[in-house]
Design an enzyme around this catalytic site. Structure first.
Site: not given
Ligand code: CFM
Ligand code: HCA
Length: 543
Positions: A66, A97
């Site tokens: 993911a 996402r």
């Molecule tokens: Fe950085 Fe992330 Fe993101 Fe994040 Fe996130 Fe994520 Fe996201 Mo979900 S650390 S800011 S707080 S890249 S969990 S792996 S996918 S929201 S854009």
């Molecule tokens: C991921 C993506 C995710 C999942 C979000 C969630 C995102 O970790 O694979 O659990 O709602 O931002 O879409 O973090």
């Protein structure tokens, strides 16, 4: 601007209550990842992080695949991202996402609206899936004629031993386009964080530096760690452009492979989500001499100070003046919105458990409207994301994830522009711009709050029962369980259907959204009619 406290729960008590349900060995492990903030003195507070989830506990974490496919490569539109695995892996990492993109024209390559998968079946697991993978690459090539294809390994690929790299090499030779594979099997590492490293290292190895064209712009930067969720990247880019700053590339919101290929020609790297990309910033600095600074465009104060930091780096009076003018213009409607919603939100409380950076980046937005964050934590961050980068110098930042030898880095390649030396950066810092300083979550947390890393379902429910927050922010896995407690739940991953929330414009959206959610009267109807009037169950019981 902190709101009045409406609760008096002791975080040590909550920790005790949470741990009481666990067997002693599990309790000992979880104790290290639960940190009460019991006083205003926060120096030396530690939060255990980036460790394996105890089997059996319902974690909210994602997997390595993911992080690699969905997070880092998902937002890049001109590459075919092909999942080698069962169809669910490809499907559930396909735009859930809400990462957006904006191709410059209708005929520009954009494969993000397609979901590519080899759709592995039982017989592929038994007899091997390489043939099917080759056929899928050929089919995708015949239909779309892309410039690049990447292959993502899911759990079974590693278990049965399909060699995606050999297939990539063979098909690259045959088709004459850029094809590369990722060994990002879901079970690798302890969370999606491992997948970020795998994807970023491959982009750095296979793509960065391929195109030396230098953009004709006075101030050109890369934005690292911004993924254009709900259009955040769009409004940040518009804001930068308004100030006269151009983006060479974004890693990886609204991105293309072409932009990655010449990102090494930028003057400066601005790092937004430190967790997912700090090591790319380090590698670009080591190899190409591009300094990096930490920024955040979440919250008006952070947005303004990030613009000022970028302008200060360039030491150009015209730019500094333009940035100040833009801040003054953009701040006025934000302040007006705060004035409007604050009386309705002040004193309310929030909790946020999100990925690896938003659980602290979003705290400013709540503070601005007078709210308090009672409890927060990351799913998969590392210790520096809690404790900061300058506060605890003994934390070696991701030394484990940087693969400098493999990348054959030649330090200080400054062919493109004269860039600032370390001494020059230090001199600027002395003027009041702590460029790389990175505070992490701990300084954001108030006395009486509780930090929980890799929170579990049981811990979430205990927090809700004891702290009774007014709003809970997390992801889709938590959403409905939280709402069933009668508490409004805001997704800070996908933003539900909302956004953008970044930049000044996004802050206004966010304040409106939180005001709407906190003050909706729907929650009072959550009790089923027969819970209030028990005679109804008798009335409708026909048996
Ligand atoms: Fe950085 Fe992330 Fe993101 Fe994040 Fe996130 Fe994520 Fe996201 Mo979900 S650390 S800011 S707080 S890249 S969990 S792996 S996918 S929201 S854009
Ligand atoms: C991921 C993506 C995710 C999942 C979000 C969630 C995102 O970790 O694979 O659990 O709602 O931002 O879409 O973090």
């Amino acid at each position: 601007m902190t709101g009045e406290r409406t609760h008096t729960v002791n975080p040590e008590e909550i920790k005790k209550e949470i741990l009481a349900k666990y067997p002693p060995k599990v309790a000992r492990k979880r104790a290290k990842q639960i940190t009460p903030v019991s006083s205003d003195e926060k120096d030396g507070l530690k939060v255990g992080a980036n460790v394996r989830t105890v089997p059996g506990i319902i974690t909210q974490r994602g997997c390595c695949y993911a992080g690699c496919k969905g997070v880092i490569m998902g937002p890049t539109r001109d590459i075919i991202n092909l999942t080698h695995g069962p169809i669910g892996c490809g499907f559930y990492s396909w735009l859930t996402r809400r990462n957006q993109t904006r191709p410059p024209s209708d005929d520009a390559d954009n494969y993000m609206t397609y979901c590519f998968s080899t759709d592995m079946q039982d017989q592929d697991i038994v007899f091997g899936g390489e043939k099917k993978l080759k056929a899928a690459i050929q089919e995708a090539y015949d239909i779309f004629k892309p410039k690049s294809i990447s292959i993502f390994s899911t759990c079974p690929v590693g278990l049965i031993g399909d060699d995606v790299h050999a297939v990539a090499r063979e098909m690259k030779e045959k088709l004459g386009i850029n094809i590369f594979g990722f060994s990002c099997e879901g079970y690798k590492g302890v969370s999606q964080s491992a997948g970020h490293h795998i994807a970023n290292n491959a982009i750095f190895t296979h793509v960065v530096g391929l195109d030396d064209t230098v953009m004709d712009a006075k101030f050109k930067i890369n934005l690292l760690g911004e993924y254009n969720i709900g259009g955040d990247g769009f409004v940040i880019e518009e804001l930068l452009n308004k100030c006269g700053i151009e983006l060479v590339s974004t890693f990886s919101g609204n991105s293309t492979m072409d932009q990655f290929a010449n990102c090494h020609t930028a003057d400066l790297n601005a790092v937004m989500c430190h967790r997912s990309i700090n090591y790319v910033a380090d590698m670009l600095e080591t190899k190409y001499g591009i300094p990096w600074i930490k920024v955040s465009f979440l919250g008006p104060t952070s947005t303004a100070s990030s613009l000022r930091k970028i302008a200060a780096y360039f030491e150009d009076q015209e730019l500094i003046d333009r940035v100040e003018a833009v801040i003054a213009e953009e701040m006025a409607p934000v302040e007006a919105k705060i004035k409007e919603v604050k009386p309705r939100c002040e004193g309310k409380t929030a909790m946020m458990f999100v990925g690896g950076s938003r659980a602290h980046h979003y705290q400013e937005l709540f503070r601005d409207i007078g709210m308090t964050v009672l409890s927060a934590g990351y799913e998969f961050a590392h210790r520096d994301d809690y404790e900061g980068r300058h506060v605890i110098p003994d934390i070696k930042i991701d030394a484990d994830s940087r693969n400098i030898e493999e990348l054959e880095i030649e330090p200080d390649d400054t062919r493109y522009n004269p860039r600032k030396t370390e001494e020059e950066m230090k001199a600027l810092e002395e003027k009041g711009y702590p460029f790389k300083a990175y505070d992490g979550m701990i300084p954001e947390m108030e006395k009486g709050s509780l930090i929980i890393d890799d929170i579990s379902q049981h811990e979430t429910e205990t927090l809700i029962a004891m702290y009774k927050p007014d709003i809970f922010c997390a992801g889709i896995k938590e959403k409905y369980a939280v709402q069933k407690h009668g508490i409004p739940m805001k997704q800070l991953h996908s933003y539900d259907t909302g956004g953008p929330y970044a930049s000044f414009e996004g802050a206004i959206n966010f304040f409106d959204e939180i005001d709407r959610m906190l003050n909706a009267n729907i929650w009072q109807y959550l009790e089923a009619p027969w819970q209030k009037n028990p005679e109804l169950s008798a009335k409708y019981n026909w048996e």
